[in-house]
Scaffold this active site. Structure first.
Site, PDB file in Angstrom:
ATOM      1  N   ARG A 120      -5.902   0.468  -5.985  1.00 39.05           N
ATOM      2  CA  ARG A 120      -4.654   0.874  -5.671  1.00 39.05           C
ATOM      3  C   ARG A 120      -4.141   2.127  -6.435  1.00 39.05           C
ATOM      4  NH1 ARG A 120      -2.338  -2.382  -1.520  1.00 39.05           N
ATOM      5  NH2 ARG A 120      -2.511  -4.477  -1.972  1.00 39.05           N
TER       6      ARG A 120
ATOM      7  N   GLY B  68       0.806  -1.167   0.069  1.00 38.33           N
ATOM      8  CA  GLY B  68      -0.034   0.136   0.027  1.00 38.33           C
ATOM      9  C   GLY B  68       0.856   1.196   0.025  1.00 38.33           C
TER      10      GLY B  68
ATOM     11  N   ASP C 282      -5.263   1.536  10.541  1.00 37.02           N
ATOM     12  CA  ASP C 282      -6.549   1.277  10.722  1.00 37.02           C
ATOM     13  C   ASP C 282      -6.651   0.786  11.910  1.00 37.02           C
ATOM     14  OD1 ASP C 282      -9.242   0.524  10.356  1.00 37.02           O
ATOM     15  OD2 ASP C 282      -8.600  -0.333   8.293  1.00 37.02           O
TER      16      ASP C 282
HETATM   17  C1  PRP Z   1      -2.934  -2.206   5.272  1.00 37.35           C
HETATM   18  C2  PRP Z   1      -1.983  -0.958   5.375  1.00 37.35           C
HETATM   19  C3  PRP Z   1      -1.216  -1.173   6.507  1.00 37.35           C
HETATM   20  C4  PRP Z   1      -2.404  -2.168   7.444  1.00 37.35           C
HETATM   21  C5  PRP Z   1      -3.038  -1.079   8.502  1.00 37.35           C
HETATM   22  O1  PRP Z   1      -1.982  -3.281   4.676  1.00 37.35           O
HETATM   23  O2  PRP Z   1      -0.922  -0.970   4.198  1.00 37.35           O
HETATM   24  O3  PRP Z   1      -0.024  -1.851   6.602  1.00 37.35           O
HETATM   25  O4  PRP Z   1      -3.264  -2.628   6.358  1.00 37.35           O
HETATM   26  O5  PRP Z   1      -4.005  -1.842   8.997  1.00 37.35           O
HETATM   27  P1  PRP Z   1      -3.944  -2.148  10.772  1.00 37.35           P
HETATM   28  O6  PRP Z   1      -3.692  -0.650  11.307  1.00 37.35           O
HETATM   29  O7  PRP Z   1      -5.369  -2.438  11.199  1.00 37.35           O
HETATM   30  O8  PRP Z   1      -3.020  -2.993  11.277  1.00 37.35           O
HETATM   31  P2  PRP Z   1      -2.702  -4.616   3.953  1.00 37.35           P
HETATM   32  O9  PRP Z   1      -2.721  -5.684   4.973  1.00 37.35           O
HETATM   33  O10 PRP Z   1      -4.094  -4.346   3.447  1.00 37.35           O
HETATM   34  O11 PRP Z   1      -1.724  -4.830   2.717  1.00 37.35           O
HETATM   35  P3  PRP Z   1      -1.358  -4.073   1.488  1.00 37.35           P
HETATM   36  O12 PRP Z   1      -0.530  -2.815   2.014  1.00 37.35           O
HETATM   37  O13 PRP Z   1      -0.667  -4.786   0.432  1.00 37.35           O
HETATM   38  O14 PRP Z   1      -2.697  -3.694   0.848  1.00 37.35           O
END
Ligand code: PRP
Length: 183
Positions: free
Chosen positions: A169, A48, A107
């Protein structure tokens, strides 16, 4: 891709590409000022953070380095379990470095809370967080974040690095995904 290209999939555009770019410039200028005379190593969390890392570094006027980690949280479904598995570790030693972890979104905070203790154990000279988006209402872990692009409501957002099932994305704007897309 612009929000206009997938408008029927979105219930709202929260931030346009221009608004994101303007905020990125402000944060980049702040980091340039805060770290004057110290070269920063930015650690991005795949996938991300690719967009924010790319824009943030190019908006800076100082030298800056980058490295990447890939992590996956254990557990199923959309809920983060807080236990993080490192799929790809850094190529760079952190000892004595000034490190800023760069994220697209915080998040629940579970991913970063784990990562920060992991990275802190590598003895960097300093360790801070920059996230483009943060959802204060979803926070389960208290993570100290130095640089935040925008605080956003607790909604399913896509774009600017954030995906749904691998898509969106590459949308330049940040939008709220319409429920009919994932229902
Ligand atoms: C998303 C984002 C963070 C995480 C945040 O990654 O990039 O790393 O979620 O969430 P949290 O605060 O609830 O832990 P994701 O796992 O969706 O992978 P990506 O970056 O490949 O989309």
């Amino acid at each position: 891709m612009d929000a206009a290209d997938v408008m029927s999939d979105l219930s709202e555009v929260l931030y346009t590409a221009d608004e994101i770019a303007e905020r990125i410039s402000e944060v980049a200028a702040q980091i340039d000022e805060d770290y004057e005379g110290r070269e920063v190593l930015m650690v991005g969390v795949l996938n991300g953070a690719v967009m924010v890392m790319s824009d943030l570094q190019r908006a800076m006027t100082s030298h800056v380095q980058m490295d990447w980690m890939a992590v996956s949280s254990y557990g199923s479904g959309t809920q983060s379990s807080g236990v993080v598995r490192i799929l790809k570790d850094l190529n760079t030693e952190l000892e004595g470095r000034h490190v800023i972890v760069v994220e697209d979104i915080i998040d629940t905070g579970l991913t970063l809370s784990y990562l920060m203790s992991n990275l802190a154990s590598r003895r960097p000279a300093s360790l801070e967080i920059m996230t483009m988006f943060s959802k204060p209402e979803a926070a389960e872990m208290d993570v100290e974040v130095k640089y935040v692009g925008f605080e956003i409501p607790n909604q399913f957002v896509v774009g600017y690095g954030l995906d749904y099932a691998g898509r969106y994305r590459n949308m330049r704007d940040l939008g709220i995904l319409a429920p009919h897309v994932y229902a």
